[in-house]
Design a protein around this motif. Structure first.
Motif, PDB file in Angstrom:
ATOM      1  N   ASP A   1      -5.264   2.047   1.668  1.00 18.55           N
ATOM      2  CA  ASP A   1      -4.734   1.044   0.742  1.00 18.55           C
ATOM      3  C   ASP A   1      -5.913   0.961  -0.411  1.00 18.55           C
ATOM      4  O   ASP A   1      -5.656   0.532  -1.601  1.00 18.55           O
ATOM      5  N   ALA A   2      -7.107   0.969  -0.387  1.00 14.13           N
ATOM      6  CA  ALA A   2      -8.110   0.916  -1.228  1.00 14.13           C
ATOM      7  C   ALA A   2      -7.947   1.798  -2.331  1.00 14.13           C
ATOM      8  O   ALA A   2      -8.525   1.558  -3.417  1.00 14.13           O
TER       9      ALA A   2
ATOM     10  N   HIS B   1      -4.172  -2.231  -5.678  1.00  6.13           N
ATOM     11  CA  HIS B   1      -4.461  -3.226  -4.527  1.00  6.13           C
ATOM     12  C   HIS B   1      -5.924  -3.555  -4.853  1.00  6.13           C
ATOM     13  O   HIS B   1      -6.688  -4.359  -3.835  1.00  6.13           O
TER      14      HIS B   1
ATOM     15  N   PHE C   1      -6.668   0.924   5.954  1.00  8.86           N
ATOM     16  CA  PHE C   1      -7.245  -0.009   5.031  1.00  8.86           C
ATOM     17  C   PHE C   1      -8.095   0.964   3.755  1.00  8.86           C
ATOM     18  O   PHE C   1      -8.192   0.518   2.823  1.00  8.86           O
TER      19      PHE C   1
ATOM     20  N   ALA D   1     -12.214  -6.097   5.763  1.00  7.02           N
ATOM     21  CA  ALA D   1     -11.307  -5.441   6.766  1.00  7.02           C
ATOM     22  C   ALA D   1     -11.897  -3.894   7.244  1.00  7.02           C
ATOM     23  O   ALA D   1     -11.968  -3.463   8.199  1.00  7.02           O
ATOM     24  N   ILE D   2     -12.229  -3.259   6.052  1.00  9.56           N
ATOM     25  CA  ILE D   2     -12.630  -1.998   6.335  1.00  9.56           C
ATOM     26  C   ILE D   2     -13.955  -1.994   6.947  1.00  9.56           C
ATOM     27  O   ILE D   2     -14.032  -1.066   7.971  1.00  9.56           O
TER      28      ILE D   2
ATOM     29  N   LEU E   1     -10.005  -6.993   1.593  1.00 10.96           N
ATOM     30  CA  LEU E   1     -10.025  -5.608   2.132  1.00 10.96           C
ATOM     31  C   LEU E   1     -11.275  -5.216   2.299  1.00 10.96           C
ATOM     32  O   LEU E   1     -11.644  -4.443   3.236  1.00 10.96           O
TER      33      LEU E   1
ATOM     34  N   ASP F   1      -5.685  -8.871   4.058  1.00  9.78           N
ATOM     35  CA  ASP F   1      -6.937  -7.725   4.530  1.00  9.78           C
ATOM     36  C   ASP F   1      -6.553  -6.436   3.795  1.00  9.78           C
ATOM     37  O   ASP F   1      -7.115  -5.401   3.662  1.00  9.78           O
ATOM     38  N   HIS F   2      -5.232  -6.146   2.956  1.00  9.28           N
ATOM     39  CA  HIS F   2      -4.798  -5.280   2.429  1.00  9.28           C
ATOM     40  C   HIS F   2      -5.066  -5.173   1.027  1.00  9.28           C
ATOM     41  O   HIS F   2      -4.635  -4.203   0.383  1.00  9.28           O
ATOM     42  N   TYR F   3      -5.827  -6.175   0.358  1.00 10.02           N
ATOM     43  CA  TYR F   3      -6.159  -6.153  -0.978  1.00 10.02           C
ATOM     44  C   TYR F   3      -7.351  -6.660  -1.460  1.00 10.02           C
ATOM     45  O   TYR F   3      -7.843  -7.582  -0.706  1.00 10.02           O
TER      46      TYR F   3
ATOM     47  N   GLY G   1      -8.354 -11.819  -1.708  1.00 13.99           N
ATOM     48  CA  GLY G   1      -8.148 -10.936  -0.677  1.00 13.99           C
ATOM     49  C   GLY G   1      -9.369 -10.430   0.168  1.00 13.99           C
ATOM     50  O   GLY G   1     -10.431 -10.821  -0.295  1.00 13.99           O
TER      51      GLY G   1
ATOM     52  N   GLY H   1       0.742  -1.239  -0.089  1.00 14.22           N
ATOM     53  CA  GLY H   1       0.047  -0.020   0.036  1.00 14.22           C
ATOM     54  C   GLY H   1       0.956   1.291  -0.052  1.00 14.22           C
ATOM     55  O   GLY H   1       2.032   1.144  -0.136  1.00 14.22           O
TER      56      GLY H   1
END
Ligand SMILES: [Zn+2]
Length: 328
Positions: free
Chosen positions: A190-191, A196, A187, A140-141, A137, A76-78, A135, A17
């Motif tokens: 990252d999005a 990502h 997060f 996660a958000i 993400l 969780d990052h993508y 992934g 990220g």
């Protein structure tokens, strides 16, 4: 020497990220825009500096080589949208609950008689056992949004109880809110990085009729190199901020998907900018600033929604007191 270089290459994380500077800028801009009648304790220079730094923490988790943490945290990052194609599932139709989504994919695999993931997995590089999944993400958000709302709820309950003996409890609740806000900022940030949201996260892969850039280094260039090249910071992003984004405070799932889709829609334009050479010129600066501004606007909307939704009624205050056992 060559072997050392090769080993270092293998240790490069899959996707980090934005570098710390990008995450901090997004967080600072979101906090700056919190309404004047919102929580004053979030708008002090000290609080902004602390929460902005906290926004880097989920990337720091990645360097701790505990399998359970890497397995849970790394994806969780993508979210690689194209991974849904073999399943025939549209991005808008992914299940809103994390494990339900895994079941959603497994049901298709069973129905089609697949014994393994349709996505190729390289066991040698799949050390965290996550490659078969797109992934996580989006979840996660929204999961983290819930934690921010919970932390805000505790602050607001304690402010209404207004008991000086609970000063330490209130202070800790504010610190806790800052921690969770920083993680949410990560997060959401990252999005906004289009790489990502795509399987083309480290250069274009597979069929490449448009001759897009294929080098793995592209990811880290977008994370940080291009930000440094254009000297992008809070001051240059601020004029790009759009009108306030609105989200459903009770459940922002659909708003989060809309936000993620906006980023995915920028994958091909980003590769086009690279191909034309404009990424390193004014259009590239504008592109990256707009991505970071979108993240800041979305984050501010989520913070505001969480704060509003956390306003406790008397029932919530009574329940808090009942289970809190303060002084007991
Ligand atoms: Zn990240």
């Amino acid at each position: 020497m060559l072997r050392i270089v090769f080993a270092l290459f293998l240790c490069v994380p899959a996707a980090l990220g934005w570098d710390a500077a990008g995450h901090r800028a997004v967080t600072r801009l979101a906090l700056e825009r919190m309404p004047a009648d919102g929580p004053a304790w979030l708008k002090t220079p000290d609080a902004i500096a602390r929460i902005a730094d906290q926004s880097v923490v989920p990337d720091r988790w990645r360097s701790i080589k505990i399998g359970q943490l890497q397995h849970a945290n790394n994806p969780d990052h993508y979210f690689d949208v194209e991974d849904l194609e073999p399943y025939g599932i549209a991005f808008a139709d992914i299940a809103p609950l994390r494990v339900e989504f895994i079941k959603q994919l497994m049901e298709v695999r069973c129905a089609k008689g697949w014994t393994r993931s349709p996505k190729p997995v390289n066991p040698a590089r799949d050390t965290d056992k996550t490659q078969e999944w797109p992934g996580f993400l989006p979840w996660a958000i929204v999961e983290q949004y819930g934690k921010v709302q919970s932390a805000f709820r505790v602050v607001r309950v304690l402010e209404k109880i207004n008991d000086p003996r609970r000063a330490a409890q209130l202070e800790q609740a504010k610190q806790d809110a800052g921690v969770h806000m920083g993680i949410l900022a990560h997060f959401v940030g990252d999005a906004a990085q289009p790489l990502h949201m795509t399987k083309h996260h480290h250069g274009w892969v597979g069929d490449n009729p448009n001759n897009y850039y294929t080098d793995r280094s592209f990811h880290s260039y977008i994370d940080g190199g291009v930000i440094r090249l254009h000297k992008i910071d809070t001051d240059t992003i601020r004029p790009r901020l759009t009108a306030a984004v609105k989200v459903d405070a009770r459940n922002p799932w659909l708003d989060v998907l809309t936000y993620l889709q906006r980023s995915f829609d920028q994958v091909v334009p980003l590769y086009e900018l690279k191909k034309s050479g404009d990424l390193d010129k004014a259009p590239g600066k504008e592109f990256i600033e707009l991505r970071l501004a979108d993240a800041a606007s979305m984050l501010q909307a989520l913070y505001e929604a969480a704060w509003t939704a956390a306003n406790p009624d008397q029932g919530a205050i009574d329940e808090f007191k009942r289970y809190d056992g303060f002084g007991g």
